[in-house]
Design a protein around this motif. Structure first.
Motif, PDB file in Angstrom:
ATOM      1  N   GLU A   1      41.873  41.846  42.832  1.00 63.15           N
ATOM      2  CA  GLU A   1      42.791  42.506  42.016  1.00 63.15           C
ATOM      3  C   GLU A   1      43.310  41.412  41.081  1.00 63.15           C
ATOM      4  O   GLU A   1      42.856  42.386  39.769  1.00 63.15           O
ATOM      5  CB  GLU A   1      44.117  42.964  42.686  1.00 63.15           C
ATOM      6  CG  GLU A   1      44.226  43.919  43.798  1.00 63.15           C
ATOM      7  CD  GLU A   1      43.884  43.212  45.182  1.00 63.15           C
ATOM      8  OE1 GLU A   1      43.651  41.932  45.280  1.00 63.15           O
ATOM      9  OE2 GLU A   1      43.663  44.023  46.076  1.00 63.15           O
ATOM     10  N   LYS A   2      43.403  40.237  40.890  1.00 60.04           N
ATOM     11  CA  LYS A   2      43.731  39.361  39.723  1.00 60.04           C
ATOM     12  C   LYS A   2      42.246  39.419  39.090  1.00 60.04           C
ATOM     13  O   LYS A   2      42.379  39.317  37.837  1.00 60.04           O
ATOM     14  CB  LYS A   2      44.422  38.082  40.109  1.00 60.04           C
ATOM     15  CG  LYS A   2      45.838  38.492  40.765  1.00 60.04           C
ATOM     16  CD  LYS A   2      46.712  36.803  40.921  1.00 60.04           C
ATOM     17  CE  LYS A   2      47.816  37.211  41.388  1.00 60.04           C
ATOM     18  NZ  LYS A   2      48.520  35.765  41.425  1.00 60.04           N
ATOM     19  N   ARG A   3      41.442  39.203  39.739  1.00 58.91           N
ATOM     20  CA  ARG A   3      40.037  38.819  39.125  1.00 58.91           C
ATOM     21  C   ARG A   3      39.577  40.107  38.289  1.00 58.91           C
ATOM     22  O   ARG A   3      39.110  39.917  37.044  1.00 58.91           O
ATOM     23  CB  ARG A   3      38.795  38.582  40.140  1.00 58.91           C
ATOM     24  CG  ARG A   3      37.728  38.085  39.466  1.00 58.91           C
ATOM     25  CD  ARG A   3      36.650  37.657  40.614  1.00 58.91           C
ATOM     26  NE  ARG A   3      36.328  38.493  41.506  1.00 58.91           N
ATOM     27  CZ  ARG A   3      36.708  38.739  42.795  1.00 58.91           C
ATOM     28  NH1 ARG A   3      37.527  37.631  43.111  1.00 58.91           N
ATOM     29  NH2 ARG A   3      36.396  39.678  43.459  1.00 58.91           N
ATOM     30  N   GLU A   4      39.680  41.228  38.808  1.00 60.12           N
ATOM     31  CA  GLU A   4      39.379  42.482  38.015  1.00 60.12           C
ATOM     32  C   GLU A   4      40.463  42.849  37.062  1.00 60.12           C
ATOM     33  O   GLU A   4      40.045  43.253  35.902  1.00 60.12           O
ATOM     34  CB  GLU A   4      39.426  43.812  39.144  1.00 60.12           C
ATOM     35  CG  GLU A   4      38.326  43.655  40.283  1.00 60.12           C
ATOM     36  CD  GLU A   4      37.107  43.415  39.386  1.00 60.12           C
ATOM     37  OE1 GLU A   4      36.563  43.992  38.561  1.00 60.12           O
ATOM     38  OE2 GLU A   4      36.106  42.756  40.256  1.00 60.12           O
TER      39      GLU A   4
ATOM     40  N   GLN B   1      51.916  48.250  39.721  1.00 55.32           N
ATOM     41  CA  GLN B   1      51.133  47.051  40.235  1.00 55.32           C
ATOM     42  C   GLN B   1      50.094  46.372  39.099  1.00 55.32           C
ATOM     43  O   GLN B   1      50.136  45.297  39.267  1.00 55.32           O
ATOM     44  CB  GLN B   1      50.878  47.032  41.766  1.00 55.32           C
ATOM     45  CG  GLN B   1      50.451  45.769  42.668  1.00 55.32           C
ATOM     46  CD  GLN B   1      51.478  44.818  42.432  1.00 55.32           C
ATOM     47  OE1 GLN B   1      52.736  45.122  42.652  1.00 55.32           O
ATOM     48  NE2 GLN B   1      51.144  43.319  42.453  1.00 55.32           N
ATOM     49  N   ARG B   2      49.100  47.393  38.858  1.00 54.71           N
ATOM     50  CA  ARG B   2      48.330  47.177  38.383  1.00 54.71           C
ATOM     51  C   ARG B   2      48.564  46.363  36.821  1.00 54.71           C
ATOM     52  O   ARG B   2      48.067  45.377  36.297  1.00 54.71           O
ATOM     53  CB  ARG B   2      47.464  48.203  37.835  1.00 54.71           C
ATOM     54  CG  ARG B   2      45.864  47.951  37.364  1.00 54.71           C
ATOM     55  CD  ARG B   2      45.204  49.191  36.662  1.00 54.71           C
ATOM     56  NE  ARG B   2      45.653  49.671  35.470  1.00 54.71           N
ATOM     57  CZ  ARG B   2      45.563  50.936  34.994  1.00 54.71           C
ATOM     58  NH1 ARG B   2      44.332  51.588  35.561  1.00 54.71           N
ATOM     59  NH2 ARG B   2      45.964  51.328  33.857  1.00 54.71           N
TER      60      ARG B   2
ATOM     61  N   ARG C   1      39.582  43.109  33.094  1.00 54.89           N
ATOM     62  CA  ARG C   1      39.883  44.241  32.465  1.00 54.89           C
ATOM     63  C   ARG C   1      40.625  43.902  30.731  1.00 54.89           C
ATOM     64  O   ARG C   1      40.287  44.358  29.871  1.00 54.89           O
ATOM     65  CB  ARG C   1      40.801  44.956  33.069  1.00 54.89           C
ATOM     66  CG  ARG C   1      41.263  46.426  32.534  1.00 54.89           C
ATOM     67  CD  ARG C   1      42.349  47.012  33.298  1.00 54.89           C
ATOM     68  NE  ARG C   1      42.848  48.394  32.819  1.00 54.89           N
ATOM     69  CZ  ARG C   1      42.075  49.418  33.245  1.00 54.89           C
ATOM     70  NH1 ARG C   1      40.892  49.421  34.075  1.00 54.89           N
ATOM     71  NH2 ARG C   1      42.098  50.646  32.734  1.00 54.89           N
ATOM     72  N   VAL C   2      41.122  42.513  31.002  1.00 52.61           N
ATOM     73  CA  VAL C   2      41.703  41.976  29.808  1.00 52.61           C
ATOM     74  C   VAL C   2      40.887  41.548  29.024  1.00 52.61           C
ATOM     75  O   VAL C   2      40.754  41.660  27.603  1.00 52.61           O
ATOM     76  CB  VAL C   2      43.016  41.069  30.231  1.00 52.61           C
ATOM     77  CG1 VAL C   2      43.615  40.201  29.081  1.00 52.61           C
ATOM     78  CG2 VAL C   2      44.016  41.513  30.973  1.00 52.61           C
ATOM     79  N   LEU C   3      39.861  40.980  29.650  1.00 60.06           N
ATOM     80  CA  LEU C   3      38.746  40.307  28.630  1.00 60.06           C
ATOM     81  C   LEU C   3      37.748  41.447  28.132  1.00 60.06           C
ATOM     82  O   LEU C   3      37.350  41.387  26.867  1.00 60.06           O
ATOM     83  CB  LEU C   3      37.696  39.378  29.362  1.00 60.06           C
ATOM     84  CG  LEU C   3      38.283  38.045  29.969  1.00 60.06           C
ATOM     85  CD1 LEU C   3      37.359  37.424  30.950  1.00 60.06           C
ATOM     86  CD2 LEU C   3      38.501  37.228  28.947  1.00 60.06           C
TER      87      LEU C   3
ATOM     88  N   GLU D   1      47.796  42.600  35.115  1.00 59.83           N
ATOM     89  CA  GLU D   1      47.453  42.584  33.889  1.00 59.83           C
ATOM     90  C   GLU D   1      48.088  41.683  32.811  1.00 59.83           C
ATOM     91  O   GLU D   1      47.717  40.744  32.251  1.00 59.83           O
ATOM     92  CB  GLU D   1      46.831  44.144  33.193  1.00 59.83           C
ATOM     93  CG  GLU D   1      46.115  44.705  33.761  1.00 59.83           C
ATOM     94  CD  GLU D   1      45.937  46.119  33.127  1.00 59.83           C
ATOM     95  OE1 GLU D   1      46.581  46.270  32.349  1.00 59.83           O
ATOM     96  OE2 GLU D   1      44.857  46.710  33.559  1.00 59.83           O
ATOM     97  N   GLN D   2      49.532  41.923  33.098  1.00 58.87           N
ATOM     98  CA  GLN D   2      50.431  40.923  32.288  1.00 58.87           C
ATOM     99  C   GLN D   2      50.429  39.524  32.654  1.00 58.87           C
ATOM    100  O   GLN D   2      50.436  38.486  31.723  1.00 58.87           O
ATOM    101  CB  GLN D   2      51.854  41.436  32.528  1.00 58.87           C
ATOM    102  CG  GLN D   2      52.205  42.862  31.707  1.00 58.87           C
ATOM    103  CD  GLN D   2      53.489  43.419  31.962  1.00 58.87           C
ATOM    104  OE1 GLN D   2      54.309  42.750  32.831  1.00 58.87           O
ATOM    105  NE2 GLN D   2      53.653  44.540  31.577  1.00 58.87           N
ATOM    106  N   GLU D   3      50.088  39.194  33.895  1.00 61.76           N
ATOM    107  CA  GLU D   3      49.942  37.990  34.459  1.00 61.76           C
ATOM    108  C   GLU D   3      48.519  37.203  33.756  1.00 61.76           C
ATOM    109  O   GLU D   3      48.661  36.167  33.230  1.00 61.76           O
ATOM    110  CB  GLU D   3      50.015  38.013  35.915  1.00 61.76           C
ATOM    111  CG  GLU D   3      49.845  36.671  36.545  1.00 61.76           C
ATOM    112  CD  GLU D   3      49.894  36.386  38.122  1.00 61.76           C
ATOM    113  OE1 GLU D   3      49.539  35.458  38.566  1.00 61.76           O
ATOM    114  OE2 GLU D   3      50.312  37.622  38.689  1.00 61.76           O
ATOM    115  N   MET D   4      47.496  38.152  33.844  1.00 64.50           N
ATOM    116  CA  MET D   4      46.270  37.565  33.177  1.00 64.50           C
ATOM    117  C   MET D   4      46.177  37.256  31.840  1.00 64.50           C
ATOM    118  O   MET D   4      45.614  36.604  31.341  1.00 64.50           O
ATOM    119  CB  MET D   4      45.136  38.476  33.891  1.00 64.50           C
ATOM    120  CG  MET D   4      45.076  38.356  35.260  1.00 64.50           C
ATOM    121  SD  MET D   4      44.219  36.908  35.867  1.00 64.50           S
ATOM    122  CE  MET D   4      45.809  36.197  36.676  1.00 64.50           C
TER     123      MET D   4
END
Length: 689
Positions: free
Chosen positions: A71-74, A108-109, A78-80, A113-116
């Motif tokens: 999930e974090k990788r995706e 949760q998504r 998504r952010v990139l 995204e905010q963390e990434m």
């Protein structure tokens, strides 16, 4: 650079998905065109971006599988953005379905995204620094900057300068056209007057400059039970007013355009406000930038709301509106602008606008009514009213004067005044402490001036104790109240007056307690408040201004001989100072300059002496020594009385020479015997520039 690296990456992503010409991050057309031009293909920015992206991709590759779930990788992908992933990370699996609503909740998504986003921002800053492409606050790219970054900075500055010159040129032409239109309208209005056009109704109620209209300040328009207002009062300010009786601003149209551009950048990047304040400290702000900066500082002054989520401005406005509504119910009134004390407020406003030098230039019914409405709203809000609030509100009025007078404006001004009073303006104990520190500083830096002020304070005391009651009651309540109740002229009153009011510090307290509005010119007040807002209302700034004003007025103080004259210098002469001189004196102190150089920065030089021997007040019983009349001298016949119009009869103004050099030449006997060479000496003087 106009934006941080992260914003540049966002720009590129947006510009590739959409047309570059549709990207308008700031608002002003000339600024958006600069951004669009830096994003064009084959510009230096493309090379900087590629260098950062390549280094960032390598760092992501090293971290992509270190403890990161799918999930974090995706979320990182998504952010990139798909374009970055396809170009630099195509060898790694990319499955957007992992973050689809069917597999993971939307909330949760967003957390992923905010963390990434936070992690990616830190990585971009580190990578940019490693490759020599980071944004530097000092603007110095001469060392440790990559060639690509230097080329980008040079190109950006060229684009900005060209666009700004073009924008200022167009604005100048627009203003010239508007000036010609206004001149034509004024000529038409004067023609209508010459043709008996008084009372002529133009379509839509239009009035032209130069047309005679009804007198808005006629006594018949005064509120019943209040003081009637007229424009016949004599102004004490030094400005020769023009432009429809509106005092001139201290900034140019070019500064106004630059301020508008800087405000647009701050609206997009509000975190750079402290950086802008640091850069502009000591400078006077143009009107639109002042309005933005003051508003931001006022809204952020309530520390209790900084930790809360949501729009702080919206929270403050809703809270203020609710309390005003409750106040209307408690006072049993229909309008918050019409309270039971509206007559008292109006009378105080009329008197203050008529007597305070900085406010006299704005002595119009519209401005006075606006001030009164805001103070009535303030009273409805928290039942507070003091005459000095009129002066505290005045700079806020000037700052937001360009906003159209609507029904909401008095509420907005009252809200700003409440935020200032509660969160920023020094409390009375702090005011007294600042004044005491200022006078102690004067005693150390200029003992001669301090001793002179103390000597004048004990001669011919002539005062109204109630005039300083506000400045005294909060620090020595019992003595101050006793002084107000004492019989004027009694021995007890004289003793209390000498003890409490003979100290010059009382005037410095009055300066600060009134926000300097009562003694400075309008533009000087705005400059001083600009520095206070940019420095978070730091007490050291207030102390520096008080100290600078005392030294700028040193020559005037030295001409005073008693309490009455010293009081006149404290209360009337600051308004005569030039704003530029106050600015230079303040900057001189803030940069560690010598205080002894400040008196020479005052360029306001009256033609004659401020005080004449006859201007001293009648000696009171408090006087420490009787004032002797100076001896009179006859004016030499070679001077005509008309040549000394600024000098009292029988008195010559003191003069002095500086950097005087004399050369004495002694001649031998032979030269003395020669009548053609009887020169006994020569002198030359060099004037100090």
């Amino acid at each position: 650079m106009m934006m941080a690296n992260r914003d540049k990456n966002q720009k590129v992503k947006t510009s590739r998905n959409d047309d570059i010409s549709s990207y308008r991050p700031f608002g002003p057309q000339w600024m958006d065109s600069v951004v669009q031009e830096t994003l064009l293909p084959d510009t230096p920015w493309q090379e900087v971006q590629q260098k950062i992206n390549e280094a960032l991709a390598k760092r992501i590759e090293a971290e992509i599988y270190k403890g990161n779930t799918g999930e974090k990788r995706e979320a990182l992908y998504r952010v990139l953005g798909p374009q970055f992933v396809k170009k630099y990370l195509s060898q790694y699996p990319y499955d957007p379905e992992i973050l689809s609503p069917s597999n993971i909740p939307l909330q949760q998504r967003r957390v992923f995204e905010q963390e990434m986003e936070s992690w990616l921002y830190d990585q971009i800053q580190e990578v940019a620094k490693e490759v020599g492409c980071e944004r530097r606050r000092d603007g110095d790219y001469s060392q440790n900057a990559s060639p690509e970054m230097k080329a980008f900075i040079d190109h950006t500055y060229q684009v900005i300068n060209t666009a700004l010159d073009r924008h200022l040129f167009l604005q100048e032409k627009k203003e010239e056209l508007q000036t010609r239109v206004n001149t034509a309208e004024k000529e038409v209005g004067q023609m209508l007057n010459n043709l008996g056009g008084f009372g002529v109704n133009l379509p839509g109620g239009l009035t032209l400059p130069g047309m005679r209209t009804e007198n808005l300040d006629d006594k018949s328009t005064a509120t019943p039970g209040t003081v009637a207002f007229t424009r016949a009062s004599k102004r004490r300010d030094r400005h020769v007013l023009s432009h429809n009786d509106v005092p001139p601003n201290s900034w140019s149209p070019a500064s106004e355009n630059l301020g508008r551009a800087l405000a647009a950048i701050l609206r997009r990047e509000p975190h750079r406000l402290s950086e802008v304040c640091e850069k502009l400290s000591g400078k006077q702000l143009p009107g639109n930038l002042r309005q933005y900066l003051w508003t931001e500082v006022l809204f952020k002054s309530d520390k209790s709301l900084l930790s809360k989520e949501g729009n702080i401005e919206k929270i403050l406005r809703n809270r203020f509106a609710k309390k005003v509504s409750m106040g209307k119910i408690d006072l049993k009134i229909e309008k918050a602008t019409l309270t039971p004390i509206h007559g008292l407020i109006w009378n105080a406003i009329v008197e203050m606008f008529n007597n305070v030098p900085s406010m006299q230039a704005y002595q119009k019914r519209e401005a006075m009514k606006e001030n009164a409405n805001a103070l009535n709203v303030m009273y409805t809000y928290n039942r507070s009213y003091e005459p000095y609030l009129i002066q505290w509100l005045f700079p806020i009025q000037l700052t937001y004067a360009d906003r159209l007078p609507t029904e909401e404006k008095p509420y907005e001004l009252a809200m700003y005044l409440d935020l200032l009073m509660v969160n920023l303006f020094p409390k009375w104990p702090e005011v007294f402490a600042i004044a005491e520190r200022t006078m102690n500083r004067l005693k150390i830096q200029d003992t001669f001036l301090q001793d002179h002020l103390e000597e004048c304070a004990l001669k011919n005391i002539d005062l109204d104790p109630k005039q300083f009651l506000v400045q005294l009651i909060h620090i020595e309540k019992d003595k101050a109240l006793a002084l107000g109740r004492a019989t004027p002229g009694s021995e007890h009153s004289i003793k209390l007056s000498k003890e409490l009011l003979a100290d010059p510090v009382i005037f410095v307290r009055k300066w600060i307690g009134e926000g300097f509005v009562g003694v400075l010119d309008g533009q000087a007040v705005l400059y001083l408040w600009d520095q206070l807002f940019m420095n978070g209302w730091n007490q050291e700034v207030i102390e520096d201004f008080c100290f600078a004003l005392l030294l700028l007025l040193k020559d005037a103080f030295l001409q005073a001989n008693d309490y009455h004259q010293m009081k006149e210098v404290f209360l009337l002469q600051p308004a005569r100072l030039y704003t530029a001189d106050i600015q230079r004196a303040y900057q001189h102190l803030r940069t560690g300059g010598s205080p002894t150089e400040i008196p020479g920065l005052n360029r306001y030089k009256p033609l004659g002496r401020l005080f004449t021997p006859e201007s001293s007040a009648v000696p009171s019983p408090v006087s420490s020594a009787p004032k002797s009349k100076p001896p009179t001298r006859d004016i030499p016949k070679r001077f005509s009385p008309g040549a000394l119009t600024d000098v009292e009869p029988g008195e010559l103004r003191p003069i002095g020479l500086k950097n005087f050099r004399m050369t004495l030449v002694l001649l031998n006997k032979q030269s003395v015997s020669d009548p053609n060479e009887r020169q006994i000496g020569r002198a030359s003087c060099r004037e100090r520039v």
